[in-house]
Design an enzyme around this catalytic site. Structure first.
Site, PDB file in Angstrom:
ATOM      1  CG  PHE A  86      32.464  56.883  32.276  1.00  4.72           C
ATOM      2  CD1 PHE A  86      32.718  57.378  33.542  1.00  4.72           C
ATOM      3  CD2 PHE A  86      33.497  56.926  31.329  1.00  4.72           C
ATOM      4  CE1 PHE A  86      33.961  57.906  33.874  1.00  4.72           C
ATOM      5  CE2 PHE A  86      34.739  57.453  31.647  1.00  4.72           C
ATOM      6  CZ  PHE A  86      34.967  57.935  32.926  1.00  4.72           C
TER       7      PHE A  86
ATOM      8  CB  ALA B 127      24.694  50.257  31.004  1.00  2.00           C
TER       9      ALA B 127
ATOM     10  CE1 TYR C  95      41.933  52.108  28.530  1.00  2.00           C
ATOM     11  CE2 TYR C  95      43.211  54.072  29.063  1.00  2.00           C
ATOM     12  CZ  TYR C  95      41.988  53.439  28.920  1.00  2.00           C
ATOM     13  OH  TYR C  95      40.817  54.132  29.160  1.00  2.00           O
TER      14      TYR C  95
ATOM     15  N   GLY D 101      39.413  62.471  31.375  1.00  2.00           N
ATOM     16  CA  GLY D 101      40.631  62.217  32.148  1.00  2.00           C
ATOM     17  C   GLY D 101      40.292  61.314  33.316  1.00  2.00           C
TER      18      GLY D 101
ATOM     19  NE  ARG E 187      32.525  41.696  30.553  1.00  2.00           N
ATOM     20  CZ  ARG E 187      33.781  41.866  30.953  1.00  2.00           C
ATOM     21  NH1 ARG E 187      34.722  41.034  30.529  1.00  2.00           N
ATOM     22  NH2 ARG E 187      34.102  42.860  31.765  1.00  2.00           N
TER      23      ARG E 187
ATOM     24  CB  THR F 220      34.497  54.360  37.317  1.00  2.00           C
ATOM     25  OG1 THR F 220      35.705  54.048  36.590  1.00  2.00           O
ATOM     26  CG2 THR F 220      33.980  55.719  36.841  1.00  2.00           C
TER      27      THR F 220
ATOM     28  CE  LYS G 199      39.426  53.774  26.117  1.00  2.00           C
ATOM     29  NZ  LYS G 199      37.975  53.678  25.889  1.00  2.00           N
TER      30      LYS G 199
ATOM     31  CB  SER H 297      41.034  57.724  27.386  1.00  2.00           C
ATOM     32  OG  SER H 297      41.913  57.998  28.447  1.00  2.00           O
TER      33      SER H 297
ATOM     34  CG  ASN I   2      30.871  53.446  28.807  1.00  2.00           C
ATOM     35  OD1 ASN I   2      31.655  54.289  29.229  1.00  2.00           O
ATOM     36  ND2 ASN I   2      30.436  52.432  29.560  1.00  2.00           N
TER      37      ASN I   2
END
Ligand code: NDP
Ligand code: 8X3
Length: 251
Positions: free
Chosen positions: A13, A9, A152, A183, A33, A187, A156, A139, A86
């Site tokens: 997202f 967080a 990756y 999609g 972290r 970010t 997902k 994703s 997330n």
């Protein structure tokens, strides 16, 4: 309203989800972290929305840390209604013969094992109350493999499969499970993928209007705002100009 735990967080997202739920009056557990960011965000949420905020600073990859931190949260915070899994990343964009094994470890350990560790710690609390909702952030990369996406995409696809498994196993406890598959969204995702290369990161979103973090948070919130007997199992959301992980109409 209830309690929502959102992993990752401190950005993107996760940050937008935490803001959205806090704005609706939920108490929020935020994790990440980067301790300073996390604490500053906690102060901001508390001041802006007057909700209770618990900031938990841990790395989802480290099972012992996950269990120690979550295992020690005060009793009143264990009544988690919504878990948003997330925290995640893409590291690198290389062909399989040139990929870095440490990038692969980071993605598998975070996107798959981290999601499992957090879920394993939280689900018994939901099970005991026979209620709860788990949102797993997948994703479009879960649905279609793109060039150089190899590991990756595999992580997902694993999130997709794990979500289906959770949905079946948690049916008896009336715990909802929803996989949300976004999609392209602007970010810190591409900045992380390209290890701080801002130009490369910006290029990803040129020629089309990407999703924003808030777009995704709105979809996540919607999934959790339906009547108790309704569950969205799997949801793909893309920008208008994107059909799937491969096709983006850039102009
Ligand atoms: P960001 O990079 O903006 O945010 C990622 C968040 O995850 C940060 O808060 C980060 O916090 C946290 N995180 C990463 N690794 C760890 C870890 N080991 N332990 C704890 N927290 C961690 O990316 P997005 O918001 O875009 O991505 C969120 C999720 O959405 C990811 O799972 C990503 O794969 C997925 N996704 C992203 C898309 C996009 O186009 N942006 C599209 C589809 C899915 P910190 O660094 O402080 O630990
Ligand atoms: C992130 C979307 O297509 O940039 O999951 O990998 S993509």
């Amino acid at each position: 309203m209830g309690i929502v735990l959102i992993t990752g967080a401190t950005a993107g997202f996760g940050q937008a989800c935490a803001t959205t739920y806090a704005a609706k009056g939920y108490d929020v557990i935020i994790t990440g972290r980067r301790k300073e960011r996390l604490e500053a965000f906690k102060t901001q949420l508390t001041q802006e929305f007057g909700v209770n905020v618990l900031a938990l600073n841990f790395d989802v990859r480290v099972e012992q840390e996950v269990n120690e931190v979550l295992g020690n949260i005060p009793e009143e915070w264990r009544k988690i209604d919504i878990l948003v899994n997330n925290a995640g990343l893409a590291a690198g964009l290389n062909t399989i013969d040139e990929g870095s094994t440490s990038d692969w470890d980071a993605m598998i350990d975070t996107n798959v094992k981290g999601l499992l560790y957090v879920s394993r710690a939280v689900i018994p609390w939901m099970r005991a109350r026979t209620t709860g909702h788990i949102i797993n952030i997948g994703s479009t990369a879960a649905k279609l493999v793109y060039a150089r996406g190899n590991v990756y995409c595999a992580t997902k696809a694993a999130v997709d499969a794990i979500s289906q498994g959770m949905r079946i196993d948690l049916l008896p406890y009336r715990i909802k499970v929803t996989a949300v598959h976004p999609g392209a969204a602007e970010t810190e995702f591409s900045l992380v993928r390209f290890k701080g290369d801002e130009e490369k990161a910006k290029d990803v979103y040129k020629g089309f209007i990407p999703l924003s973090a808030q777009d995704v948070a709105d979809v996540v919130f919607y999934c959790t705002s339906l009547p108790p007997h309704v569950c969205i199992n799997d949801l793909v959301v893309t920008p208008l100009q994107q059909a799937n992980a491969y096709y983006i109409d850039k102009k």
